[in-house]
Design a protein around this motif. Structure first.
Motif, short mmCIF file in Angstrom:
data_model
loop_
_atom_site.label_atom_id
_atom_site.label_comp_id
_atom_site.label_asym_id
_atom_site.label_seq_id
_atom_site.Cartn_x
_atom_site.Cartn_y
_atom_site.Cartn_z
N GLN A 69 19.11 67.35 30.04
CA GLN A 69 18.37 67.98 28.96
C GLN A 69 18.17 69.46 29.31
N ALA A 70 18.36 70.34 28.35
CA ALA A 70 18.27 71.77 28.60
C ALA A 70 16.92 72.17 29.19
N GLY A 71 15.88 71.48 28.75
CA GLY A 71 14.54 71.81 29.22
C GLY A 71 14.33 71.51 30.69
N SER A 72 15.17 70.66 31.27
CA SER A 72 15.01 70.30 32.69
C SER A 72 15.86 71.16 33.61
N LEU A 73 16.62 72.08 33.02
CA LEU A 73 17.47 72.96 33.82
C LEU A 73 16.72 74.24 34.20
N ASN A 74 16.70 74.52 35.48
CA ASN A 74 16.06 75.73 35.97
C ASN A 74 17.09 76.62 36.68
N ASP A 75 16.91 77.93 36.53
CA ASP A 75 17.79 78.85 37.25
C ASP A 75 17.75 78.54 38.74
N HIS A 76 18.90 78.65 39.36
CA HIS A 76 19.02 78.34 40.79
C HIS A 76 19.49 79.60 41.49
N VAL A 77 18.62 80.19 42.28
CA VAL A 77 18.92 81.48 42.90
C VAL A 77 19.00 81.36 44.41
N ASN A 78 20.07 81.96 44.97
CA ASN A 78 20.21 82.10 46.42
C ASN A 78 20.42 80.76 47.12
N TYR A 79 21.58 80.17 46.95
CA TYR A 79 21.92 78.93 47.63
C TYR A 79 23.38 79.01 48.09
N GLY A 86 37.59 76.64 51.91
CA GLY A 86 36.65 76.75 53.02
C GLY A 86 35.79 77.98 53.06
N LYS A 87 35.85 78.85 52.06
CA LYS A 87 34.98 80.02 52.05
C LYS A 87 33.53 79.60 51.85
N ILE A 88 32.65 80.31 52.50
CA ILE A 88 31.22 80.07 52.33
C ILE A 88 30.67 81.13 51.37
N LEU A 89 30.04 80.67 50.30
CA LEU A 89 29.52 81.59 49.29
C LEU A 89 28.00 81.49 49.20
N LYS A 90 27.40 82.61 48.92
CA LYS A 90 25.98 82.65 48.60
C LYS A 90 25.89 82.83 47.10
N SER A 91 25.29 81.85 46.42
CA SER A 91 25.40 81.79 44.96
C SER A 91 24.05 81.83 44.25
N SER A 92 24.11 82.25 43.00
CA SER A 92 22.96 82.19 42.09
C SER A 92 23.47 81.84 40.71
N THR A 93 22.70 81.01 40.01
CA THR A 93 23.10 80.54 38.68
C THR A 93 21.95 80.73 37.69
N VAL A 94 22.26 81.35 36.56
CA VAL A 94 21.25 81.60 35.53
C VAL A 94 21.73 80.99 34.22
N TYR A 95 20.84 80.25 33.55
CA TYR A 95 21.17 79.60 32.27
C TYR A 95 20.66 80.45 31.11
N ALA A 108 26.97 83.07 36.66
CA ALA A 108 26.96 82.73 38.08
C ALA A 108 27.47 83.87 38.94
N ILE A 109 26.79 84.08 40.05
CA ILE A 109 27.20 85.07 41.05
C ILE A 109 27.54 84.33 42.34
N ASN A 110 28.73 84.58 42.86
CA ASN A 110 29.17 83.93 44.10
C ASN A 110 29.65 85.00 45.07
N TYR A 111 28.90 85.20 46.14
CA TYR A 111 29.26 86.24 47.11
C TYR A 111 29.85 85.58 48.36
#
Length: 213
Positions: A69-79, A86-95, A108-111
């Motif tokens: 449900q859209a209401g249960s989705l929260n932005d996920h920052v810095n994971y 095998g690359k390791i990424l530091k990611s953030s996701t905004v809805y 989404a940002i993937n560094y």
């Protein structure tokens, strides 16, 4: 804001972020459409990070957005995330949701921190020590001159007792003086005068404290 306006806005932001942080920073925009989940990537900067391009399919985050449900989705920052190679990424996701509250875009940002992680591990192993007795000790201070060295030793002696000179007993001062003697403080020229003044005792008392048992 209309969908096209929102996309244009997000596209400008993605270009700015990718330009600011360079080629290791991937910025992806997914368009959420239940009728077409095979081609959700509508914009991507520095796609070489994850080997994706416009027209590619969804990630787990996109599927989650479709399932929950859209209401249960929260932005996920810095994971942390990993790529297939095998690359390791530091990611953030905004809805981003539409007027009805449904997820419309995922930004989404993937560094890629693979090189940084490898360097960190190398540095950590280089500066670590294996002596359990020393691992919690503060790094030794390197003074600029002999006066600074003496000041540092005096400060260490006060920390050893754990109270200011004005509150020290005779036994406390003896402990400080003997600590300084063990550290070689009295090898410093005219250190006796400075130490005696600091602890507010005479030179005669100072030497008695050095010899005290």
């Amino acid at each position: 804001m209309l969908p096209d306006e929102k996309f244009n806005f997000l596209s400008k932001i993605s270009k700015a972020i990718a330009g600011q942080f360079g080629q290791n920073c991937e910025v992806v925009i997914h368009r959420i459409n239940e009728d077409n989940i095979n081609n959700t990537v509508i914009s991507i900067e520095n796609g070489h990070v994850s080997s994706r391009q416009v027209g590619d399919g969804p990630s787990q985050i996109v599927l989650e957005a479709l399932k929950k449900q859209a209401g249960s989705l929260n932005d996920h920052v810095n994971y942390f995330t990993r790529t297939h190679d095998g690359k390791i990424l530091k990611s953030s996701t905004v809805y981003f949701k539409d007027e009805e509250g449904k997820v419309e875009y995922i930004f989404a940002i993937n560094y890629d921190i693979s090189a940084l992680a490898a360097a960190s591990e190398t540095i950590s192993s280089f500066i670590s020590i294996h002596d359990d007795e020393d691992k919690d000790r503060e790094p030794d201070y390197i003074p600029q001159n002999i006066n600074e060295l003496l000041d540092d030793l005096i400060e260490e002696s006060v920390k050893l007792v754990g109270k200011p000179v004005a509150m020290m007993t005779k036994e406390d001062k003896i402990r400080c003086i003997q600590f300084l003697n063990d550290k070689g403080a009295f090898l410093v020229t005219k250190s006796g005068d400075k130490i005696a003044n600091f602890f507010n005792i005479s030179k005669y008392t100072l030497y008695n404290y050095i010899d005290a048992k």
